[in-house]
Design a protein around this motif. Structure first.
Motif, PDB file in Angstrom:
ATOM      1  N   VAL A  27      -0.157  -7.271  -0.766  1.00 60.79           N
ATOM      2  CA  VAL A  27       0.031  -7.545  -2.194  1.00 60.79           C
ATOM      3  C   VAL A  27      -0.914  -6.685  -3.023  1.00 60.79           C
ATOM      4  CG1 VAL A  27      -0.252  -9.274  -4.019  1.00 60.79           C
ATOM      5  CG2 VAL A  27       0.890  -9.889  -1.869  1.00 60.79           C
ATOM      6  N   SER A  28      -2.193  -6.655  -2.626  1.00 67.11           N
ATOM      7  CA  SER A  28      -3.159  -5.813  -3.329  1.00 67.11           C
ATOM      8  C   SER A  28      -2.742  -4.349  -3.262  1.00 67.11           C
ATOM      9  CB  SER A  28      -4.549  -5.996  -2.711  1.00 67.11           C
ATOM     10  OG  SER A  28      -5.510  -5.230  -3.403  1.00 67.11           O
ATOM     11  N   GLY A  29      -2.204  -3.941  -2.104  1.00 66.54           N
ATOM     12  CA  GLY A  29      -1.720  -2.573  -1.970  1.00 66.54           C
ATOM     13  C   GLY A  29      -0.586  -2.272  -2.936  1.00 66.54           C
ATOM     14  N   LEU A  30       0.351  -3.212  -3.052  1.00 62.53           N
ATOM     15  CA  LEU A  30       1.469  -3.039  -3.984  1.00 62.53           C
ATOM     16  C   LEU A  30       0.967  -2.907  -5.419  1.00 62.53           C
ATOM     17  CD1 LEU A  30       4.472  -3.049  -4.729  1.00 62.53           C
ATOM     18  CD2 LEU A  30       4.412  -5.560  -4.668  1.00 62.53           C
ATOM     19  N   LEU A  31      -0.003  -3.738  -5.793  1.00 64.69           N
ATOM     20  CA  LEU A  31      -0.545  -3.685  -7.150  1.00 64.69           C
ATOM     21  C   LEU A  31      -1.256  -2.351  -7.404  1.00 64.69           C
ATOM     22  CD1 LEU A  31      -1.899  -7.334  -7.554  1.00 64.69           C
ATOM     23  CD2 LEU A  31       0.232  -6.372  -8.435  1.00 64.69           C
ATOM     24  N   HIS A  32      -1.980  -1.841  -6.399  1.00 64.05           N
ATOM     25  CA  HIS A  32      -2.628  -0.533  -6.559  1.00 64.05           C
ATOM     26  C   HIS A  32      -1.594   0.584  -6.686  1.00 64.05           C
ATOM     27  CE1 HIS A  32      -6.439  -2.463  -5.421  1.00 64.05           C
ATOM     28  NE2 HIS A  32      -7.010  -1.404  -5.945  1.00 64.05           N
ATOM     29  N   LEU A  33      -0.486   0.463  -5.956  1.00 65.84           N
ATOM     30  CA  LEU A  33       0.594   1.440  -6.105  1.00 65.84           C
ATOM     31  C   LEU A  33       1.120   1.452  -7.542  1.00 65.84           C
ATOM     32  CD1 LEU A  33       2.722   0.925  -2.854  1.00 65.84           C
ATOM     33  CD2 LEU A  33       1.600   3.032  -3.560  1.00 65.84           C
ATOM     34  N   VAL A 163     -19.715   3.771  -5.904  1.00 63.41           N
ATOM     35  CA  VAL A 163     -20.359   4.805  -5.069  1.00 63.41           C
ATOM     36  C   VAL A 163     -20.230   4.424  -3.596  1.00 63.41           C
ATOM     37  CG1 VAL A 163     -22.557   5.899  -4.487  1.00 63.41           C
ATOM     38  CG2 VAL A 163     -21.963   5.491  -6.888  1.00 63.41           C
ATOM     39  N   VAL A 164     -20.430   3.127  -3.283  1.00 71.31           N
ATOM     40  CA  VAL A 164     -20.315   2.663  -1.903  1.00 71.31           C
ATOM     41  C   VAL A 164     -18.891   2.901  -1.380  1.00 71.31           C
ATOM     42  CG1 VAL A 164     -20.327   0.606  -0.421  1.00 71.31           C
ATOM     43  CG2 VAL A 164     -22.155   0.961  -2.098  1.00 71.31           C
ATOM     44  N   PHE A 165     -17.896   2.622  -2.203  1.00 71.64           N
ATOM     45  CA  PHE A 165     -16.509   2.874  -1.815  1.00 71.64           C
ATOM     46  C   PHE A 165     -16.303   4.349  -1.493  1.00 71.64           C
ATOM     47  CE2 PHE A 165     -15.128  -1.317  -2.801  1.00 71.64           C
ATOM     48  CZ  PHE A 165     -13.820  -1.437  -2.386  1.00 71.64           C
ATOM     49  N   ALA A 166     -16.785   5.220  -2.374  1.00 71.02           N
ATOM     50  CA  ALA A 166     -16.594   6.656  -2.168  1.00 71.02           C
ATOM     51  C   ALA A 166     -17.283   7.123  -0.881  1.00 71.02           C
ATOM     52  CB  ALA A 166     -17.134   7.426  -3.366  1.00 71.02           C
ATOM     53  N   VAL A 167     -18.510   6.656  -0.664  1.00 74.46           N
ATOM     54  CA  VAL A 167     -19.246   7.026   0.552  1.00 74.46           C
ATOM     55  C   VAL A 167     -18.525   6.498   1.788  1.00 74.46           C
ATOM     56  CG1 VAL A 167     -21.387   6.661   1.845  1.00 74.46           C
ATOM     57  CG2 VAL A 167     -21.471   7.196  -0.603  1.00 74.46           C
ATOM     58  N   VAL A 193      -4.911   8.257   4.065  1.00 78.14           N
ATOM     59  CA  VAL A 193      -4.816   7.291   2.956  1.00 78.14           C
ATOM     60  C   VAL A 193      -6.129   6.534   2.790  1.00 78.14           C
ATOM     61  CG1 VAL A 193      -2.311   7.042   3.066  1.00 78.14           C
ATOM     62  CG2 VAL A 193      -3.747   5.532   4.447  1.00 78.14           C
ATOM     63  N   GLY A 194      -6.860   6.338   3.889  1.00 72.22           N
ATOM     64  CA  GLY A 194      -8.144   5.656   3.799  1.00 72.22           C
ATOM     65  C   GLY A 194      -9.179   6.483   3.067  1.00 72.22           C
ATOM     66  N   VAL A 195      -9.331   7.746   3.457  1.00 71.73           N
ATOM     67  CA  VAL A 195     -10.329   8.628   2.836  1.00 71.73           C
ATOM     68  C   VAL A 195     -10.015   8.844   1.360  1.00 71.73           C
ATOM     69  CG1 VAL A 195     -11.270  10.967   2.787  1.00 71.73           C
ATOM     70  CG2 VAL A 195     -10.953   9.805   4.975  1.00 71.73           C
ATOM     71  N   VAL A 196      -8.798   9.287   1.072  1.00 70.58           N
ATOM     72  CA  VAL A 196      -8.412   9.573  -0.315  1.00 70.58           C
ATOM     73  C   VAL A 196      -8.438   8.299  -1.158  1.00 70.58           C
ATOM     74  CG1 VAL A 196      -6.548  10.407  -1.808  1.00 70.58           C
ATOM     75  CG2 VAL A 196      -7.017  11.561   0.359  1.00 70.58           C
ATOM     76  N   GLY A 197      -7.922   7.214  -0.593  1.00 72.92           N
ATOM     77  CA  GLY A 197      -7.860   5.959  -1.332  1.00 72.92           C
ATOM     78  C   GLY A 197      -9.221   5.397  -1.667  1.00 72.92           C
ATOM     79  N   TYR A 198     -10.127   5.381  -0.698  1.00 70.36           N
ATOM     80  CA  TYR A 198     -11.473   4.846  -0.941  1.00 70.36           C
ATOM     81  C   TYR A 198     -12.226   5.678  -1.977  1.00 70.36           C
ATOM     82  CZ  TYR A 198     -12.149   0.897   2.189  1.00 70.36           C
ATOM     83  OH  TYR A 198     -12.108  -0.345   2.756  1.00 70.36           O
ATOM     84  N   LEU A 249      -3.081   9.413  -8.039  1.00 75.99           N
ATOM     85  CA  LEU A 249      -2.542   9.648  -6.693  1.00 75.99           C
ATOM     86  C   LEU A 249      -3.457   9.017  -5.643  1.00 75.99           C
ATOM     87  CD1 LEU A 249      -1.362  13.358  -7.046  1.00 75.99           C
ATOM     88  CD2 LEU A 249       0.080  11.321  -6.890  1.00 75.99           C
ATOM     89  N   GLY A 250      -4.768   9.056  -5.901  1.00 75.13           N
ATOM     90  CA  GLY A 250      -5.717   8.418  -4.993  1.00 75.13           C
ATOM     91  C   GLY A 250      -5.532   6.914  -4.949  1.00 75.13           C
ATOM     92  N   LEU A 251      -5.262   6.294  -6.104  1.00 72.63           N
ATOM     93  CA  LEU A 251      -5.032   4.846  -6.145  1.00 72.63           C
ATOM     94  C   LEU A 251      -3.747   4.484  -5.402  1.00 72.63           C
ATOM     95  CD1 LEU A 251      -6.064   4.061  -9.837  1.00 72.63           C
ATOM     96  CD2 LEU A 251      -7.283   3.390  -7.751  1.00 72.63           C
ATOM     97  N   ILE A 252      -2.754   5.358  -5.499  1.00 72.74           N
ATOM     98  CA  ILE A 252      -1.527   5.150  -4.725  1.00 72.74           C
ATOM     99  C   ILE A 252      -1.842   5.222  -3.232  1.00 72.74           C
ATOM    100  CG2 ILE A 252       0.703   6.182  -4.126  1.00 72.74           C
ATOM    101  CD1 ILE A 252       0.996   6.954  -7.092  1.00 72.74           C
ATOM    102  N   ALA A 253      -2.688   6.200  -2.854  1.00 71.34           N
ATOM    103  CA  ALA A 253      -3.102   6.319  -1.453  1.00 71.34           C
ATOM    104  C   ALA A 253      -3.852   5.064  -1.007  1.00 71.34           C
ATOM    105  CB  ALA A 253      -3.981   7.556  -1.263  1.00 71.34           C
ATOM    106  N   TYR A 254      -4.705   4.526  -1.883  1.00 65.80           N
ATOM    107  CA  TYR A 254      -5.444   3.304  -1.542  1.00 65.80           C
ATOM    108  C   TYR A 254      -4.484   2.131  -1.372  1.00 65.80           C
ATOM    109  CZ  TYR A 254      -9.082  -0.267  -1.568  1.00 65.80           C
ATOM    110  OH  TYR A 254      -9.912  -1.307  -1.218  1.00 65.80           O
TER     111      TYR A 254
END
Length: 267
Positions: A27-33, A163-167, A193-198, A249-254
């Motif tokens: 569900v959270s993934g759908l909302l981020h998409l 910052v923690v998410f990006a790292v 999708v993990g790297v780009v999304g985070y 696009l990164g949020l879509i990847a997340y």
């Protein structure tokens, strides 16, 4: 008390409950998409509200909107309870019962409880523009004793979380929570999708935290505009539309990563 704890632990370990709870990540993934799609619309000059409220509103306007919202609420509420159980009762494997992981579970429980509450507000027809609610919350907090200092701390905390998410994305720390596929193509997709999304999620959180700090320092609560305001502020920068499109696009990847997580979460 002991009997109640045993019952709670048995419920938390139920396969049916776990399946519903894991759907909360989807569900959270759908909302981020949806947020990512709305952000792309903003980048090309169209209107929209690129945050959770905007995404939930999009779902509510679908033909099966009420059914979708109830299903999303149930999944997010179940995930919040599941993570709360992990935080209080601990994990099945002793090696997972570190204080940091249990605190992380508590944080996720609060996040998904808030998400469930937002969805329920739309179910009840009381959905509020999150940009306005962010400003209202900021204004209320400013009036409290030491409110400005507390608000700066909140904003800094959100920015640091970004910052923690990006790292975490750069270092691929998220992989320890997943059962990675042995198929090379699927494996690479999970990593991508993990790297780009985070990283994109980290940038978005950093922008939100920065706006909160700016609003506190300037004593202008209207500048604390949440994710939607942060993304729209990004668009106003040099090369802003391109930067906004990249973050979108990164949020879509997340969002895709969270859907993968719902399927492959290691428990």
């Amino acid at each position: 008390m002991r009997k109640a704890a045993d019952v709670a632990e048995e419920a938390a370990n139920s396969q049916t409950f776990a399946a519903v709870a894991r759907a909360g990540y989807a569900v959270s993934g759908l909302l981020h998409l949806l947020i990512g799609v709305i952000a792309i619309q903003l980048a090309v000059g169209r209107s929209g509200e690129a945050d959770v409220s905007g995404a939930v509103s999009e779902l509510a306007n679908k033909p099966a909107g009420p059914v979708l919202l109830w299903a999303c609420f149930a999944a997010c509420a179940a995930l919040a309870l599941w993570q709360l159980g992990n935080a209080i009762l601990g994990y099945r494997h002793a090696s997972d019962n570190k204080l940091t992981k249990r605190l992380s579970a508590l944080g996720q429980a609060l996040v998904f409880a808030a998400l469930a509450a937002t969805i329920m507000s739309f179910v009840m027809g009381q959905g509020q523009n999150s940009r306005e609610s962010s400003s209202d919350f900021t204004a209320t907090l400013m009036k409290a004793p030491f409110g400005i200092f507390l608000l700066i701390a909140v904003g800094a905390g959100i920015a640091i979380t970004g910052v923690v998410f990006a790292v975490r994305g750069f270092r691929k720390k998220f992989t320890k929570d997943l059962s990675l596929s042995s198929n090379q193509s699927v494996h690479q997709f999970q990593l991508w999708v993990g790297v780009v999304g985070y990283i994109a999620k980290g940038i978005a959180l950093f922008l939100v935290g920065l706006l909160v700090v700016i609003a506190a320092v300037r004593v202008q609560p209207e500048q604390s505009t949440g994710l939607d305001g942060g993304l729209k502020a990004l668009k106003e920068q040099p090369y802003g539309p391109y930067l906004l499109a990249a973050v979108a696009l990164g949020l879509i990847a997340y969002g895709l990563f969270l859907m993968v997580k719902a399927k492959t979460l290691r428990t």
